[in-house]
Design an enzyme around this catalytic site. Structure first.
Site, PDB file in Angstrom:
ATOM      1  N   LYS A 100      34.154  17.916  17.882  1.00 39.90           N
ATOM      2  CA  LYS A 100      34.322  18.831  16.746  1.00 39.90           C
ATOM      3  C   LYS A 100      35.619  19.633  16.905  1.00 39.90           C
ATOM      4  O   LYS A 100      36.382  19.808  15.967  1.00 39.90           O
ATOM      5  CB  LYS A 100      33.137  19.798  16.658  1.00 39.90           C
ATOM      6  N   SER A 118      31.025  22.903  14.046  1.00 37.28           N
ATOM      7  CA  SER A 118      29.872  23.485  14.743  1.00 37.28           C
ATOM      8  C   SER A 118      30.295  24.712  15.545  1.00 37.28           C
ATOM      9  O   SER A 118      31.426  24.791  16.011  1.00 37.28           O
ATOM     10  CB  SER A 118      29.283  22.419  15.682  1.00 37.28           C
ATOM     11  N   TYR A 166      30.123  16.172  22.604  1.00 38.25           N
ATOM     12  CA  TYR A 166      29.831  16.334  21.166  1.00 38.25           C
ATOM     13  C   TYR A 166      30.636  17.517  20.625  1.00 38.25           C
ATOM     14  O   TYR A 166      31.381  17.385  19.656  1.00 38.25           O
ATOM     15  CB  TYR A 166      28.330  16.561  20.939  1.00 38.25           C
TER      16      TYR A 166
END
Ligand code: WQD
Length: 335
Positions: free
Chosen positions: A153, A124, A149
Site C-alpha cells: 500500500k 490502509s 501487505y
C-alpha cells in the site's frame, strides 16, 4: 461515462458498488474471484435492483483489461483489487508484491493508454506503521510498515505521488482505511475471509456462531485503558459512502492528488469489541488472554477531520450497528 471498479466482488468493493449504484453512478466491475464469489456480484444487483457489466478477469491480464476499456466508456477507476491478508503476506511476500504492485501498475498504464486519469486507491492505515501520536492525521509520518501487505500500500501510494508529479493532469484520491467491519443490513453481502479469519470481528462472529471454539485476545499488557489493542473500527457501509464522496470530488476537480483517512476518530479495545458484540447480539464470546501477536501495535485511530471538511463525509454508524450487522450477515449465511 462509467466507473471501473476492480475487485468489486470483494468485501469493500461490493459494498462500495452498492452505494455507487444507489447514488446513480454507472458501473463496470472486474474481479478474478481469488478472494470473492460470483454470488456477491448477483447480490449487489439484488440489493440495488440495478444491472451493470461484469468481467471475470485478473487485472494483471493486460490484453483482457484493455478490452474492458475498448468496450466501455470508462471515466474513472476505483481500485480494490489486491490481496489483503497480513499474515499471508509475511509468508508469501513475492505473491503480494507481484499481485498488488504489478497489478496496480498494469491498471495505471492501461488507464494512461486510454486517457483515463481519475483514480481512487484503496489504501490502509497500515502505511502509518506504529504511529508516534494518535489520533493520526494525513500529515502523520508514513513508513515503518510491519508487513508486506502494508508495504504494498505504501509503495503504490508513492507510485501515485510520482505519477502526479510527472503529470499533474491526473486526478487521484488515496483513501486510508482504518478497520473496516460490519455488513450491509440486508445480510446479502459481508466479509467472507477464506479459512481461519486473521481479523478480530470475523473471528468474534465465528466464535459466537460456534464455528470456532474460543477467541485469543492477543495481549492485555499494552499501554491502553484495559491493556488490549485499540483500533478505529469503521462500518463498511460508511467506508463505501466515503468512496462515493471521493469520486464526486474527482468529478468536481480537474486534477489533483488528495489523501484522506477514513475512520470514525474513536478507538475501541479488543475487550470493548467483545462486550459490544455480546450486548448487541445477546451472544456469548468465549475468549482467553493470549500472548501478543508479532507486528501488532498498541493503539491506532484516525483524525477524520480532513475528510469531513473536504469530502463532506463522516462515519455515522455506531459500534452496535457494526456488531449487529456482522452477526446478521453470518446468521443469514448459516440459514
Ligand atoms: C485488531 C485488534 C489484534 C484477532 C489489519 C490490517 C489492516 C486492515 C485491518 C486491511 C488487534 C486483535 C485480532 C484475534 C485479537 N486490513 N486481535 N485476536 O491488525 O488492526 O489491521 O486488518 O486493510 O491493514 O493490518 O486488525 O482485526 O487483525 O486486529 O486479539 O484473533 O484485534 O491484536 O489489537 P489490524 P485485526
Amino acid at each position: 461515462m462509467a466507473i471501473l471498479v476492480t475487485g468489486g466482488a470483494g468485501f469493500i468493493g461490493s459494498h462500495t458498488t452498492v452505494e455507487l449504484l444507489n447514488a446513480g453512478k454507472e458501473i463496470v466491475m472486474i474481479d478474478d474471484f481469488s478472494n470473492s464469489k460470483m454470488e456477491a456480484v448477483e447480490n449487489v444487483k439484488k440489493i440495488t435492483g440495478k444491472d451493470f457489466k461484469f468481467y471475470e478477469i485478473n487485472y494483471l491480464d493486460r490484453e483482457k483489461l484493455e478490452k474492458v476499456f475498448e468496450e466501455n466508456k470508462i471515466d474513472s477507476v476505483i481500485n480494490f483489487a489486491g490481496f489483503k491478508a497480513v499474515g499471508e503476506s509475511v509468508k508469501e511476500p513475492l505473491k503480494y508484491y507481484y499481485n498488488n504492485i504489478s497489478g496496480a501498475i498494469v491498471l495505471l498504464q492501461t488507464m494512461q493508454k486510454y486517457g483515463v486519469k481519475k483514480f481512487v486507491f484503496s489504501s490502509s492505515a497500515t502505511v502509518y506503521g506504529d504511529p508516534e501520536t494518535v489520533p493520526i492525521t494525513e500529515t502523520s509520518k508514513v513508513g515503518g510498515t510491519t508487513n508486506p501487505y502494508g508495504t504494498t500500500k505504501l509503495y503504490i501510494e508513492q507510485i501515485l505521488k510520482d505519477i502526479y508529479k510527472a503529470d499533474n493532469s491526473w486526478d487521484i484520491c488515496i483513501l486510508r482505511y482504518f478497520n473496516p467491519v460490519g455488513a450491509h443490513s440486508s445480510g446479502l453481502i459481508g466479509e467472507e475471509p477464506q479459512g481461519i479469519p486473521n481479523n478480530l470481528m470475523p473471528y468474534i462472529v465465528r466464535v459466537a456462531s460456534g464455528e470456532l471454539e474460543q477467541l485469543s485476545v492477543f495481549g492485555n499488557d499494552y499501554n491502553t485503558h484495559d491493556g488490549t489493542g485499540v483500533r478505529d473500527y469503521i462500518h463498511v457501509v460508511d467506508l463505501a459512502i466515503g468512496h462515493v464522496k471521493a469520486i464526486e470530488k474527482l468529478d468536481k476537480e480537474n486534477s489533483g492528488l488528495y489523501i484522506y483517512n477514513l475512520g470514525t476518530g474513536k478507538g475501541y479495545s479488543v475487550l470493548d469489541m467483545v462486550h459490544a458484540f455480546e450486548s448487541a447480539t445477546g451472544k456469548t464470546v468465549n475468549y482467553k488472554i493470549a500472548p501478543r501477536r508479532t507486528g501488532d501495535i498498541a493503539t491506532c485511530f484516525a483524525d477524520p477531520t480532513k475528510a469531513k471538511e473536504e469530502l463532506g463525509w463522516e462515519a455515522k454508524k455506531t459500534l452496535e450497528d457494526m456488531c449487529r450487522d456482522s452477526w446478521n450477515y453470518i446468521e443469514k449465511q448459516m440459514s
